[in-house]
Structures are given as structure tokens and as C-alpha cells.
Design an enzyme around this catalytic site. Structure first.
Site, PDB file in Angstrom:
ATOM      1  N   ASP A  87      -3.191   4.667  -2.576  1.00 22.17           N
ATOM      2  CA  ASP A  87      -4.322   5.132  -1.777  1.00 22.17           C
ATOM      3  C   ASP A  87      -4.945   6.397  -2.393  1.00 22.17           C
ATOM      4  O   ASP A  87      -4.216   7.259  -2.906  1.00 22.17           O
ATOM      5  CB  ASP A  87      -3.771   5.453  -0.379  1.00 22.17           C
ATOM      6  CG  ASP A  87      -4.840   5.660   0.665  1.00 22.17           C
ATOM      7  OD1 ASP A  87      -5.519   4.682   1.017  1.00 22.17           O
ATOM      8  OD2 ASP A  87      -4.973   6.799   1.156  1.00 22.17           O
ATOM      9  N   GLU A 142      -6.634   3.190  -5.987  1.00 21.26           N
ATOM     10  CA  GLU A 142      -7.906   3.220  -5.256  1.00 21.26           C
ATOM     11  C   GLU A 142      -8.758   4.340  -5.843  1.00 21.26           C
ATOM     12  O   GLU A 142      -8.334   5.501  -5.857  1.00 21.26           O
ATOM     13  CB  GLU A 142      -7.701   3.476  -3.763  1.00 21.26           C
ATOM     14  CG  GLU A 142      -9.043   3.400  -3.034  1.00 21.26           C
ATOM     15  CD  GLU A 142      -9.104   4.049  -1.662  1.00 21.26           C
ATOM     16  OE1 GLU A 142     -10.073   3.784  -0.941  1.00 21.26           O
ATOM     17  OE2 GLU A 142      -8.204   4.838  -1.311  1.00 21.26           O
ATOM     18  N   HIS A 181     -10.997  -3.350   3.088  1.00 20.83           N
ATOM     19  CA  HIS A 181     -10.970  -2.934   4.492  1.00 20.83           C
ATOM     20  C   HIS A 181     -11.805  -1.688   4.773  1.00 20.83           C
ATOM     21  O   HIS A 181     -11.886  -1.255   5.920  1.00 20.83           O
ATOM     22  CB  HIS A 181      -9.513  -2.715   4.926  1.00 20.83           C
ATOM     23  CG  HIS A 181      -8.866  -1.556   4.211  1.00 20.83           C
ATOM     24  ND1 HIS A 181      -8.441  -1.643   2.904  1.00 20.83           N
ATOM     25  CD2 HIS A 181      -8.616  -0.289   4.598  1.00 20.83           C
ATOM     26  CE1 HIS A 181      -7.957  -0.475   2.532  1.00 20.83           C
ATOM     27  NE2 HIS A 181      -8.040   0.362   3.542  1.00 20.83           N
ATOM     28  N   ASP A 182     -12.370  -1.104   3.729  1.00 19.14           N
ATOM     29  CA  ASP A 182     -13.176   0.110   3.927  1.00 19.14           C
ATOM     30  C   ASP A 182     -14.676  -0.137   3.810  1.00 19.14           C
ATOM     31  O   ASP A 182     -15.464   0.761   4.104  1.00 19.14           O
ATOM     32  CB  ASP A 182     -12.776   1.181   2.892  1.00 19.14           C
ATOM     33  CG  ASP A 182     -11.375   1.724   3.138  1.00 19.14           C
ATOM     34  OD1 ASP A 182     -10.969   1.808   4.316  1.00 19.14           O
ATOM     35  OD2 ASP A 182     -10.690   2.053   2.157  1.00 19.14           O
ATOM     36  N   ASP A 209       0.861  -1.172   0.000  1.00 22.15           N
ATOM     37  CA  ASP A 209       0.000   0.000   0.000  1.00 22.15           C
ATOM     38  C   ASP A 209       0.900   1.225   0.000  1.00 22.15           C
ATOM     39  O   ASP A 209       1.967   1.216   0.621  1.00 22.15           O
ATOM     40  CB  ASP A 209      -0.836  -0.009   1.288  1.00 22.15           C
ATOM     41  CG  ASP A 209      -2.285   0.333   1.058  1.00 22.15           C
ATOM     42  OD1 ASP A 209      -2.526   1.336   0.367  1.00 22.15           O
ATOM     43  OD2 ASP A 209      -3.159  -0.373   1.584  1.00 22.15           O
TER      44      ASP A 209
HETATM   45  C1  GLC Z   1      -8.148   5.040   1.762  1.00 23.27           C
HETATM   46  C2  GLC Z   1      -7.924   3.865   2.657  1.00 23.27           C
HETATM   47  C3  GLC Z   1      -8.639   4.116   3.946  1.00 23.27           C
HETATM   48  C4  GLC Z   1      -8.048   5.365   4.576  1.00 23.27           C
HETATM   49  C5  GLC Z   1      -8.140   6.543   3.620  1.00 23.27           C
HETATM   50  C6  GLC Z   1      -7.316   7.690   4.078  1.00 23.27           C
HETATM   51  O1  GLC Z   1      -9.487   5.184   1.437  1.00 23.27           O
HETATM   52  O2  GLC Z   1      -8.343   2.681   2.027  1.00 23.27           O
HETATM   53  O3  GLC Z   1      -8.559   3.020   4.801  1.00 23.27           O
HETATM   54  O4  GLC Z   1      -8.731   5.670   5.757  1.00 23.27           O
HETATM   55  O5  GLC Z   1      -7.659   6.201   2.352  1.00 23.27           O
HETATM   56  O6  GLC Z   1      -5.953   7.398   3.932  1.00 23.27           O
END
Ligand code: GLC
Length: 534
Positions: A204, A267, A328-329, A102
């Protein structure tokens, strides 16, 4: 639908997301660690997945559980040491697997030395490494932009009397990627991991990476309704998905292209058409711009079918698709669609064209675990109205029926559900009809059949009650997939009555070996994969 002839590892791979804190603990602090993941690599190899996406293990004050980095080239003591990481990489590679890390270039922790310097004075050389602005009239925020977690996205700094910008927590100040020095520092950090031999990055919040140069106010969202996250009161017209983001992605890609066969996953939570832009001109952008539709759509045949067709049709020439049903979100897939549909969802994920990205524990049917408020850790749940906690989908992996499901001999950082005594890897390994065994067979079949990995996708028109499609055009076999997303039996009524196949894999094992043809009745919650008989 046409695909270029390509043969890259990440196109045929099944990627498995490991939420680092929750996979396996070895030092009894109740938090997963790198050594724990090393111990469990044999399991991943047995399952058949090819690549691990590891959530952040960088040094971090953990305000956002690792998504707030205070050193881009280190390892947090909670997860282990750099030696452990190096060993992980060796162990992954020795199993002929890949490791994707990541990477969070949009923001750092407020405790990163860069930010400490930046906030120390207005004339610090790193001042412009973050986004600082003068107050508006009467000390107001510089514009109306809102933080994803609620409230304004601007934080006042009393010492230097300016605001800094943060899309997420105030402890996650936004880096200024318009500044070439920052860009160089970020590329340097990426180079560090590439030189070590990591096989790629999951970037991210890729669509946030650059903001409107003029910082114009975002327009009001006319469709806002109460109950929606407060940040959605505005349309992010100027704070995300800006045209210049593609230059940044391209620069990342240029770096990756200096190495051989590295992958960049982005992402993205955007509409299908906007996602496509992230492949970049001439496919020189992200290799896998995240396609998150299946995480968010209602589990209804017409909606799912339409989403797949739209996505397939929108893909630029030579762009490779990807699919995700858990991360995970987002709430666990089973908690969204019901346990009865778990195998159908697995079959969809693993038979669509493109790279499937699995989420740890989905293969054993882990569900959202209710976490009492006083035990919650996710800042999103603690700060936002309507409890948007992501803790329920981040609970420890359920390995066996022993204490704490074999995850830790200490006190797990999040509680486990009582059901772990049945829902665990060990129990499901023994049961040939379990969800885990089903995933394993599906993955094996996918990897054995070039058609399932690389073949084209064609929708099969039915009366709209079943989701049906074929995969053809790579290898000498063709497959028909028919999925019943409902809890009632449904007859297969294809528009092409001649289409038929021999069942290779079904959610109901007794169906295997039988013929699937017009008029065949699918049981409630049944999914079938058949080899087409021409
Ligand atoms: C992305 C991650 C998430 C995090 C956010 C801020 O969406 O997947 O878990 O809280 O970025 O970094």
C-alpha cells in the site's frame, strides 16, 4: 522494448483483485468473508485468472475499511479466522493459483498496541515508532503538510503535548520506517505471511513510506484549482517519494528473495519516469511498480497510445510491465469510458505486454453504484469535499439474479444496483457474446499463446484514429491488435500497408475468421485481435 528472457509466474499471470468485503458473504452479516472467497474460487479458476490479490483482512477498527491495521499477523473476525485463511491458501494453491495479500507498512491503526504504547508517554520505548514532533510557534502544526483526506496531516496529542503525523486519517498514524526497530517489526510481519506460503504482497502507498528527514514545508502548487482535493494545494516535494524510499523497498525485496518466486506489487500514483525508479537499481526493487495510467487517462486514442509508448520506452532493461484498468480506489472502468467500450478495454488490458491486474466485477461490467449519503461507508467520501466516495466501486459482486445477487442472505454492507438481475455472472455465463464470456476467451487465448504473454510490443502507426500494435517475438505466432476507442466506424489505415492478419477474436463475433488488412473498416467500439499473416 527489448525484454530479458524471464519465466516467472507473475509475468505470465493474470492477477484478479478481490475486495474482501464485497466478494461473497457466508455468515449473513452482509460483509464478504474468507470462506466466501473459498466458495468462489471455482469461478475464478473457470474465468482463468492465476492469482488473487486480496484486500486487507487483518484485525482492524475499519476506520478505513481494513487499511488501518491493529494486528499485522491476525485475521479480523469479520472476515473469519486464521484457519479460514490457511484453508484459503491451500485451496488457492490446489488450483494452481497464487495468493497475494495487501500489506500496509506506511501506517497502522491508532488502536494498534504499538501506537497505544507510543502515545502513552514521551519516553516510552516505542515513542519513536511513529512520527512525533513539537508544536511550532503558538501551538501551530510542525509544518504545512496536508492530509490526503483534507486538513493538516498533524494531530495534536493533549496528553503528551506533541503532534503525530498521518497522511490519511488521524486514525492511521504514520509508522516511522527510519527507525530500524520498526523496519524489523514490519519485516517480521511480512515473514509471518511468507512462512505461511503467501505468494507476495501488494504494498500500500509505496511512495509514501518515508518522509524528508528535516520535515521541510511542501511548496505551494501553482496549478491548484478549486474543485481539486484540498491536499493538492501543495506539491508533495518532501512528504512522499523521497530518495530513501528505495532503500526500504530494497529491504522488502531482500526478504522476498529469501523465498522462491514471491512477487511485490507497489501501489504508486506517480509519473511514468518516477515509477521506473521503483524497479530499483539492478531490478532489485518492486517486481511490479503499479502503472496506474489507464485508470486516470482520458479514453482517447492519442493519449492512450502515447502513454503506452512512453511507458514501454521508459522501462529499464529487464523490468516487467503491468497494467490496471480498475481498482478499489478509482471509479469503475465502465463508468469512466462507457459500457460500449467495455470489451475494447478488456482487449487492451489483456493484450498489452505485461501483467494485467483486473478488478472484481469488471468482467461482468459492474458500474459505479450511487450510494445515498446516509448509507456511505468510505471515510474519504464522508470527509472530503466534492464527494470522493469510493463506495460506488466497492459494491457487492453480482453473482446471480437472486436476492442480493447471491452475495449475501443478510443485508449487504453496501446496496446493489437494480440492474443486477441482468448484470450477473450466472446470466453472462450462458451468453457466449457477453462481456464475461469475452473476458474468459481473451484470458484463455492469452494463456495459450506465449506471444501474448511474453512477446514484445510494437506500436503500429496509423492515421491516429485507431489504437494499433503488434506482439511478436515469443512463440512462432505474431498478433496484430486494432482497437476503435470511438463510437463511429473507422477505417484501418496503417503506415505499413502490407500488414494484415486473420481475426482470431473480435468484440463482434461475426468478424472472427475474416481478414484484417489496410482499408478494413472497424465498427464503432470494435476491437480486433488478429494473427499476423507474413
Ligand atoms: C491505499 C489504498 C486505499 C487506502 C489508502 C490508505 O491508497 O488503496 O484504499 O485508503 O491506501 O491506506
Amino acid at each position: 522494448m527489448a525484454q530479458a528472457a524471464q519465466d516467472l509466474w507473475w509475468q505470465s499471470a493474470v492477477i484478479y483483485e478481490v475486495y474482501a468485503r464485497s466478494f461473497q458473504d457466508t455468515n449473513r452479516d452482509g460483509i464478504g468473508d474468507i470462506r466466501g472467497l473459498i466458495q468462489r474460487l471455482d469461478y475464478l479458476q473457470w474465468l482463468g485468472v492465476n492469482a488473487v490479490w486480496l484486500t486487507p483482512v487483518y484485525p482492524s477498527p475499519m476506520k478505513d475499511l481494513g487499511y488501518d491495521i491493529s494486528d499485522y499477523t491476525g485475521i479480523d473476525a469479520v472476515f473469519g479466522k486464521m484457519d479460514d485463511f490457511d484453508e484459503l491458501l491451500r485451496e488457492v494453491h490446489s488450483r494452481d493459483m497464487k495468493l497475494i495479500v495487501d500489506f500496509i507498512p506506511n501506517h497502522s491503526s491508532n488502536l494498534h498496541p504499538w501506537f497505544k504504547e507510543s502515545r502513552s508517554s514521551r519516553d516510552n520505548p516505542k515513542r519513536d515508532w511513529y512520527i512525533w514532533k513539537e508544536a511550532g510557534p503558538n501551538g501551530a502544526e510542525p509544518n504545512n503538510w496536508l492530509s490526503v483526506l483534507g486538513g493538516p496531516a498533524w494531530e495534536w496529542d493533549e496528553q503528551t503535548k506533541q503532534y503525530y503525523y498521518h497522511s490519511f486519517l488521524k486514525e492511521q498514524p504514520e509508522l516511522n520506517l527510519r527507525n530500524p526497530e520498526v523496519m524489523e517489526a514490519i519485516l517480521e510481519a511480512m515473514r509471518f505471511w511468507l512462512d505461511k506460503g503467501v505468494d507476495g504482497f501488494r504494498v500500500d502507498v509505496m511512495w509514501y513510506l518515508i518522509k524528508d528527514e528535516k520535515f521541510r514545508d511542501n511548496p505551494i502548487n501553482p496549478d491548484y484549482k478549486s474543485g481539486m482535493p484540498s491536499s493538492e494545494q501543495l506539491i508533495q516535494a518532501y512528504s512522499s517519494n523521497q530518495p530513501e524510499v528505495h532503500d526500504i523497498v530494497r529491504q522488502f525485496r531482500k526478504l522476498l528473495d529469501e523465498y522462491s518466486e514471491k512477487v511485490m506489487i507497489g501501489e504508486l500514483y506517480l509519473s511514468v519516469n518516477k515509477i521506473m525508479d521503483y524497479y530499483g537499481a539492478d531490478n532489485r526493487g518492486a517486481h511490479l511498480p503499479g502503472n496506474h495510467q489507464l485508470l486516470l487517462l482520458p479514453w482517447e486514442v492519442k493519449k492512450v497510445a502515447a502513454a503506452i509508448d512512453k511507458y514501454e520506452a521508459a522501462l529499464p532493461d529487464g523490468a516487467w510491465p503491468n497494467w490496471v484498468i480498475g481498482n478499489h480506489d478509482q471509479p469503475r472502468v465502465i463508468s469512466r469510458i462507457g459500457r460500449a467500450q467495455a470489451k475494447v478495454a478488456a482487449m487492451l488490458l489483456l493484450t498489452l505486454r505485461g501483467t494485467p491486474i483486473m478488478y472484481y466485477g469488471d468482467e461482468i461490467g459492474m458500474e459505479n453504484v450511487e450510494i445515498p449519503r446516509e448509507e456511505q461507508k468510505d471515510p474519504q467520501g464522508l470527509l472530503m469535499e466534492n464527494n470522493k466516495s469510493r463506495d460506488p466501486q466497492r459494491t457487492p459482486m453480482q453473482w446471480d439474479a437472486s436476492r442480493n445477487a447471491g452475495f449475501s442472505t443478510g443485508k449487504p454492507w453496501l446496496r446493489l444496483p437494480e440492474s443486477y438481475d441482468q448484470q450477473n455472472v450466472e446470466a453472462q455465463k450462458k451468453d457466449p457474446d457477453s462481456l464475461l464470456s469475452f473476458y474468459r476467451r481473451l484470458i484463455a487465448l492469452r494463456q495459450q499463446e506465449p506471444t501474448l504473454m511474453k512477446g514484445d510490443y510494437y506500436p503500429v502507426v496509423t492515421d491516429g484514429k485507431l489504437l494499433a500494435y503488434t506482439r511478436r517475438g515469443a512463440g512462432n505466432k505474431a498478433f496484430l491488435i486494432v482497437l476503435n476507442l470511438t463510437d463511429a466506424a473507422v477505417d484501418f489505415k496503417p503506415k505499413d500497408p502490407g500488414i494484415k492478419g486473420k481475426v482470431v477474436l473480435s468484440t463482434s463475433m461475426e468478424r472472427e475468421g475474416q481478414e484484417l488488412k489496410e482499408g478494413s473498416s472497424l465498427e464503432a467500439n470494435e476491437g480486433i485481435l488478429a494473427q499476423i499473416i507474413e
